[in-house]
Design a protein around this motif. Structure first.
Motif, mmCIF file in Angstrom:
data_model
loop_
_atom_site.group_PDB
_atom_site.id
_atom_site.type_symbol
_atom_site.label_atom_id
_atom_site.label_comp_id
_atom_site.label_asym_id
_atom_site.label_seq_id
_atom_site.Cartn_x
_atom_site.Cartn_y
_atom_site.Cartn_z
ATOM 1 N N GLU A 36 3.396 3.784 24.587
ATOM 2 C CA GLU A 36 4.605 3.912 23.773
ATOM 3 C C GLU A 36 5.607 4.869 24.412
ATOM 4 O O GLU A 36 6.812 4.633 24.382
ATOM 5 N N ARG A 80 7.222 3.023 27.226
ATOM 6 C CA ARG A 80 8.154 2.048 26.671
ATOM 7 C C ARG A 80 9.447 2.732 26.242
ATOM 8 O O ARG A 80 10.531 2.170 26.368
ATOM 9 N N GLY A 112 7.996 2.106 31.731
ATOM 10 C CA GLY A 112 8.347 0.941 30.937
ATOM 11 C C GLY A 112 9.077 -0.072 31.788
ATOM 12 O O GLY A 112 9.597 0.241 32.863
ATOM 13 N N ALA A 118 12.216 -2.323 31.880
ATOM 14 C CA ALA A 118 13.506 -2.449 31.208
ATOM 15 C C ALA A 118 13.837 -3.895 30.862
ATOM 16 O O ALA A 118 14.448 -4.172 29.842
ATOM 17 N N ALA A 158 11.924 -6.226 29.850
ATOM 18 C CA ALA A 158 11.102 -6.810 28.794
ATOM 19 C C ALA A 158 11.879 -6.987 27.505
ATOM 20 O O ALA A 158 11.696 -7.953 26.784
ATOM 21 N N ASP A 159 12.788 -6.082 27.190
ATOM 22 C CA ASP A 159 13.576 -6.159 25.965
ATOM 23 C C ASP A 159 15.055 -6.331 26.284
ATOM 24 O O ASP A 159 15.910 -5.686 25.674
ATOM 25 N N LEU A 160 15.367 -7.199 27.219
ATOM 26 C CA LEU A 160 16.741 -7.376 27.670
ATOM 27 C C LEU A 160 17.655 -7.808 26.531
ATOM 28 O O LEU A 160 18.723 -7.232 26.325
ATOM 29 N N VAL A 161 17.236 -8.800 25.757
ATOM 30 C CA VAL A 161 18.086 -9.298 24.673
ATOM 31 C C VAL A 161 18.314 -8.218 23.630
ATOM 32 O O VAL A 161 19.449 -7.994 23.186
ATOM 33 N N GLN A 162 17.244 -7.500 23.240
ATOM 34 C CA GLN A 162 17.411 -6.436 22.255
ATOM 35 C C GLN A 162 18.325 -5.336 22.788
ATOM 36 O O GLN A 162 19.115 -4.760 22.037
ATOM 37 N N GLY A 163 18.224 -5.047 24.064
ATOM 38 C CA GLY A 163 19.099 -4.043 24.666
ATOM 39 C C GLY A 163 20.559 -4.467 24.644
ATOM 40 O O GLY A 163 21.450 -3.659 24.366
ATOM 41 N N ARG A 213 21.726 -4.116 21.089
ATOM 42 C CA ARG A 213 21.894 -2.696 20.774
ATOM 43 C C ARG A 213 23.177 -2.134 21.382
ATOM 44 O O ARG A 213 23.877 -1.340 20.772
#
Length: 100
Positions: A17, A20, A39, A41, A43-48, A51
């Motif tokens: 965690e 991450r 982590g 970066a 992995a959560d490209l869409v959420q980033g 955001r």
């Protein structure tokens, strides 16, 4: 930050965690650095992007795409290959038409 292998084993989820969240964790064995845990970066490209305000999530669900019925191989101007059955023949005919 550094963590010993024994502490990493005992609290693996916590260390994952932290990685991450953006921390770089150096894993040590008897005081010597042996690995780095970071982590990913991408992995959560869409959420980033959401955001950061660069991407807006859809407000409504998109309808499913309906595939139209393919013409039967006998009605096509291109003969179906020998031994080909239904859908395979239709796809083969479609590919031949596209390649022209």
């Amino acid at each position: 930050m550094e963590v010993a292998v024994s502490a990493l084993r005992a609290e693996l989820k916590t260390w994952i965690e932290r990685a991450r969240a953006g921390d770089e964790v150096i894993i040590t064995d008897r005081g010597l650095p042996v690995a780095r845990l970071t982590g990913i970066a991408a992995a959560d490209l869409v959420q980033g992007l959401v955001r950061d305000g660069l991407l807006t999530p859809a407000q409504v669900e998109r309808p499913l795409h309906e595939v139209p019925d393919a013409p039967s191989p006998s009605s096509s101007s291109i003969p179906a290959p020998a031994g080909a059955g239904g859908a395979r023949a239709a796809v083969s005919g479609l590919v031949r038409r596209i390649r022209r």
